[in-house]
Design a protein around this motif. Structure first.
Motif, PDB file in Angstrom:
ATOM      1  N   ILE A  25       0.728  -1.390   0.001  1.00 50.50           N
ATOM      2  CA  ILE A  25      -0.245  -0.064  -0.186  1.00 50.50           C
ATOM      3  C   ILE A  25       0.531   1.196   0.105  1.00 50.50           C
ATOM      4  CG2 ILE A  25      -1.734   1.423   1.263  1.00 50.50           C
ATOM      5  CD1 ILE A  25      -2.670  -1.547   2.188  1.00 50.50           C
ATOM      6  N   GLN A  26       1.620   0.945   0.689  1.00 48.88           N
ATOM      7  CA  GLN A  26       2.773   2.625   1.293  1.00 48.88           C
ATOM      8  C   GLN A  26       4.106   1.945   1.372  1.00 48.88           C
ATOM      9  OE1 GLN A  26       1.964   4.903   3.839  1.00 48.88           O
ATOM     10  NE2 GLN A  26       0.623   3.473   4.948  1.00 48.88           N
ATOM     11  N   THR A  49      15.596   5.570  11.862  1.00 50.67           N
ATOM     12  CA  THR A  49      14.677   5.783  12.755  1.00 50.67           C
ATOM     13  C   THR A  49      13.223   6.575  11.146  1.00 50.67           C
ATOM     14  OG1 THR A  49      15.413   6.779  14.604  1.00 50.67           O
ATOM     15  CG2 THR A  49      13.155   7.265  14.088  1.00 50.67           C
ATOM     16  N   ALA A  50      12.411   5.563  11.114  1.00 50.57           N
ATOM     17  CA  ALA A  50      11.562   6.130  10.608  1.00 50.57           C
ATOM     18  C   ALA A  50       9.353   5.295  10.536  1.00 50.57           C
ATOM     19  CB  ALA A  50      11.098   5.164   9.121  1.00 50.57           C
ATOM     20  N   THR A  51       8.857   6.548  10.101  1.00 48.22           N
ATOM     21  CA  THR A  51       7.886   6.296  10.949  1.00 48.22           C
ATOM     22  C   THR A  51       6.651   6.213   9.741  1.00 48.22           C
ATOM     23  OG1 THR A  51       8.250   7.635  12.167  1.00 48.22           O
ATOM     24  CG2 THR A  51       5.958   8.416  11.578  1.00 48.22           C
ATOM     25  N   ILE A  52       6.025   5.503   9.969  1.00 49.32           N
ATOM     26  CA  ILE A  52       4.632   4.893   8.630  1.00 49.32           C
ATOM     27  C   ILE A  52       3.136   5.543   9.556  1.00 49.32           C
ATOM     28  CG2 ILE A  52       4.269   2.623   9.239  1.00 49.32           C
ATOM     29  CD1 ILE A  52       4.702   1.765   6.545  1.00 49.32           C
ATOM     30  N   THR A  53       2.575   5.697   9.326  1.00 49.73           N
ATOM     31  CA  THR A  53       0.797   5.721   9.759  1.00 49.73           C
ATOM     32  C   THR A  53      -0.097   4.365   8.467  1.00 49.73           C
ATOM     33  OG1 THR A  53       1.063   7.918  10.028  1.00 49.73           O
ATOM     34  CG2 THR A  53      -0.800   7.022   9.633  1.00 49.73           C
ATOM     35  N   PRO A  54      -0.580   3.275   8.987  1.00 52.42           N
ATOM     36  CA  PRO A  54      -1.425   2.679   8.537  1.00 52.42           C
ATOM     37  C   PRO A  54      -2.298   2.581   8.008  1.00 52.42           C
ATOM     38  CG  PRO A  54       0.257   1.208  10.306  1.00 52.42           C
ATOM     39  CD  PRO A  54       0.287   2.438  10.439  1.00 52.42           C
ATOM     40  N   LYS A  55      -2.976   2.210   6.752  1.00 50.37           N
ATOM     41  CA  LYS A  55      -3.796   2.444   6.372  1.00 50.37           C
ATOM     42  C   LYS A  55      -5.321   1.783   6.872  1.00 50.37           C
ATOM     43  CE  LYS A  55      -2.669   4.999   2.541  1.00 50.37           C
ATOM     44  NZ  LYS A  55      -2.110   6.427   3.188  1.00 50.37           N
ATOM     45  N   ASP A 146      35.659   3.527   9.298  1.00 52.30           N
ATOM     46  CA  ASP A 146      37.533   4.069   8.930  1.00 52.30           C
ATOM     47  C   ASP A 146      37.663   3.973   8.144  1.00 52.30           C
ATOM     48  OD1 ASP A 146      37.670   1.528   9.813  1.00 52.30           O
ATOM     49  OD2 ASP A 146      39.091   1.598  10.501  1.00 52.30           O
ATOM     50  N   ASN A 147      37.774   3.527   6.813  1.00 55.71           N
ATOM     51  CA  ASN A 147      38.852   3.681   6.273  1.00 55.71           C
ATOM     52  C   ASN A 147      38.181   4.520   5.025  1.00 55.71           C
ATOM     53  OD1 ASN A 147      40.380   1.012   6.660  1.00 55.71           O
ATOM     54  ND2 ASN A 147      38.219   0.276   5.939  1.00 55.71           N
ATOM     55  N   THR A 148      36.336   5.121   5.017  1.00 57.85           N
ATOM     56  CA  THR A 148      36.357   5.884   4.089  1.00 57.85           C
ATOM     57  C   THR A 148      35.944   6.892   4.461  1.00 57.85           C
ATOM     58  OG1 THR A 148      33.888   5.224   3.835  1.00 57.85           O
ATOM     59  CG2 THR A 148      35.840   4.220   2.550  1.00 57.85           C
ATOM     60  N   GLY A 149      35.982   6.838   6.083  1.00 49.52           N
ATOM     61  CA  GLY A 149      34.808   8.406   6.757  1.00 49.52           C
ATOM     62  C   GLY A 149      33.953   8.510   6.544  1.00 49.52           C
ATOM     63  N   THR A 150      33.106   7.500   5.526  1.00 51.27           N
ATOM     64  CA  THR A 150      31.510   7.229   5.241  1.00 51.27           C
ATOM     65  C   THR A 150      30.975   6.110   5.612  1.00 51.27           C
ATOM     66  OG1 THR A 150      31.778   7.586   3.188  1.00 51.27           O
ATOM     67  CG2 THR A 150      31.444   9.837   4.771  1.00 51.27           C
ATOM     68  N   SER A 151      29.431   5.989   5.281  1.00 48.55           N
ATOM     69  CA  SER A 151      29.196   4.898   4.583  1.00 48.55           C
ATOM     70  C   SER A 151      26.784   4.790   5.360  1.00 48.55           C
ATOM     71  CB  SER A 151      29.329   3.532   5.736  1.00 48.55           C
ATOM     72  OG  SER A 151      28.837   2.401   5.081  1.00 48.55           O
ATOM     73  N   ASP A 152      26.397   3.967   4.690  1.00 52.88           N
ATOM     74  CA  ASP A 152      25.334   4.932   5.115  1.00 52.88           C
ATOM     75  C   ASP A 152      24.431   2.988   5.680  1.00 52.88           C
ATOM     76  OD1 ASP A 152      25.796   4.072   2.249  1.00 52.88           O
ATOM     77  OD2 ASP A 152      23.892   4.192   1.856  1.00 52.88           O
ATOM     78  N   SER A 153      23.637   3.601   5.995  1.00 57.19           N
ATOM     79  CA  SER A 153      22.537   2.633   6.869  1.00 57.19           C
ATOM     80  C   SER A 153      21.176   2.898   6.170  1.00 57.19           C
ATOM     81  CB  SER A 153      22.506   2.700   7.800  1.00 57.19           C
ATOM     82  OG  SER A 153      23.400   1.509   8.863  1.00 57.19           O
ATOM     83  N   GLN A 154      20.578   1.680   5.631  1.00 55.51           N
ATOM     84  CA  GLN A 154      18.964   1.980   5.381  1.00 55.51           C
ATOM     85  C   GLN A 154      17.555   1.627   6.188  1.00 55.51           C
ATOM     86  OE1 GLN A 154      21.470  -0.011   3.097  1.00 55.51           O
ATOM     87  NE2 GLN A 154      22.195   2.605   2.651  1.00 55.51           N
ATOM     88  N   ILE A 155      16.556   2.045   6.234  1.00 58.22           N
ATOM     89  CA  ILE A 155      15.336   1.389   6.435  1.00 58.22           C
ATOM     90  C   ILE A 155      14.279   2.003   5.608  1.00 58.22           C
ATOM     91  CG2 ILE A 155      14.558   3.360   8.335  1.00 58.22           C
ATOM     92  CD1 ILE A 155      13.638   0.938  10.434  1.00 58.22           C
ATOM     93  N   ILE A 156      13.166   0.364   5.193  1.00 56.44           N
ATOM     94  CA  ILE A 156      13.010   0.704   4.451  1.00 56.44           C
ATOM     95  C   ILE A 156      10.849  -0.141   5.176  1.00 56.44           C
ATOM     96  CG2 ILE A 156      11.516  -0.083   2.157  1.00 56.44           C
ATOM     97  CD1 ILE A 156      14.426  -0.506   1.370  1.00 56.44           C
ATOM     98  N   LEU A 157      10.554   0.397   5.474  1.00 55.31           N
ATOM     99  CA  LEU A 157       8.821   0.109   5.915  1.00 55.31           C
ATOM    100  C   LEU A 157       7.697   0.290   5.072  1.00 55.31           C
ATOM    101  CD1 LEU A 157       8.456   2.622   8.826  1.00 55.31           C
ATOM    102  CD2 LEU A 157       9.829   0.543   9.312  1.00 55.31           C
ATOM    103  N   GLN A 158       7.120  -0.991   4.686  1.00 55.54           N
ATOM    104  CA  GLN A 158       6.120  -1.588   3.866  1.00 55.54           C
ATOM    105  C   GLN A 158       4.990  -1.606   4.316  1.00 55.54           C
ATOM    106  OE1 GLN A 158       8.697  -4.220   1.201  1.00 55.54           O
ATOM    107  NE2 GLN A 158       8.728  -2.117  -0.553  1.00 55.54           N
ATOM    108  N   GLU A 159       3.773  -1.301   3.891  1.00 57.49           N
ATOM    109  CA  GLU A 159       2.430  -1.223   4.237  1.00 57.49           C
ATOM    110  C   GLU A 159       2.410  -2.661   3.409  1.00 57.49           C
ATOM    111  OE1 GLU A 159      -1.598   0.081   5.673  1.00 57.49           O
ATOM    112  OE2 GLU A 159      -0.053   1.609   5.164  1.00 57.49           O
ATOM    113  N   ILE A 160       1.679  -3.753   4.085  1.00 61.68           N
ATOM    114  CA  ILE A 160       1.244  -5.173   2.898  1.00 61.68           C
ATOM    115  C   ILE A 160      -0.359  -4.814   3.912  1.00 61.68           C
ATOM    116  CG2 ILE A 160       1.717  -7.132   2.123  1.00 61.68           C
ATOM    117  CD1 ILE A 160       4.478  -6.737   3.212  1.00 61.68           C
ATOM    118  N   ALA A 161      -1.194  -4.935   2.356  1.00 66.57           N
ATOM    119  CA  ALA A 161      -2.535  -5.014   2.734  1.00 66.57           C
ATOM    120  C   ALA A 161      -3.020  -6.635   3.075  1.00 66.57           C
ATOM    121  CB  ALA A 161      -3.332  -4.922   1.834  1.00 66.57           C
ATOM    122  N   GLN A 162      -3.839  -7.163   3.714  1.00 69.43           N
ATOM    123  CA  GLN A 162      -4.029  -8.281   4.319  1.00 69.43           C
ATOM    124  C   GLN A 162      -5.937  -8.474   3.846  1.00 69.43           C
ATOM    125  OE1 GLN A 162      -2.130 -10.584   5.662  1.00 69.43           O
ATOM    126  NE2 GLN A 162      -0.399  -8.820   4.708  1.00 69.43           N
TER     127      GLN A 162
END
Length: 162
Positions: A25-26, A49-55, A146-162
């Protein structure tokens, strides 16, 4: 046998939403490049951190994360996923590889998957916490290499209809 062909599906009553079971759904996506470190053995919130509002209250939320964790060789760091203040998942990582130099750090990219059933239509915040479980007094990191000085992390929230 009949075939039904449509170009669009519109809801009969405005605001009710058309949700087909099993469909997404989102989606909420957060890519964090801000370094976060913790040098204590107590959990603290990271920047991931991530926020989602389920439908719908019957929806499930699929949480997919990739954490770029970094800690000194010989240390153990622990991360945990929370919905609000409820712990959903907790994992520890041994940084057991042999160091070439004292103080070497090892970057791990760890994928995480969790299927949640929050049963609400109120906004929900999911977040990762980090602590240095044991080992040297050096900090554990998320979104830092510490080798490059930067990196990234991700969080993905997916609402799945039932």
């Amino acid at each position: 046998m009949s075939i039904l062909n449509v170009d669009t599906i519109n809801e009969k009553t405005s605001g009710n939403g058309v949700h087909i079971a099993g469909h997404i759904i989102q989606t909420v996506f957060v890519n964090d490049t801000t370094e976060y470190s913790n040098n204590t053995t107590s959990y603290t919130d990271t920047n991931l951190t991530a926020t989602i509002t389920p439908k719908s209250t019957s929806s499930k939320i699929l949480i997919t994360s990739q954490l770029a964790t970094d800690a000194p060789v010989g240390s153990i760091l622990t991360v945990r996923l929370l919905r609000g203040s409820t712990v959903l998942q907790e994992e520890g990582y041994w940084m057991f590889l042999t160091a070439q130099n004292s103080g070497d750090y090892i970057l791990l990219r760890q994928p995480h998957f969790y299927l949640d059933t929050p049963s609400t239509t109120s906004a929900i915040t999911y977040k990762w916490q980090l602590k240095r479980h044991s080992g040297t007094a050096s900090p554990a990191y998320i979104s830092y290499d510490d080798n490059t000085g930067t990196s990234d992390s991700q969080i993905i929230l997916q609402e799945i209809a039932q």
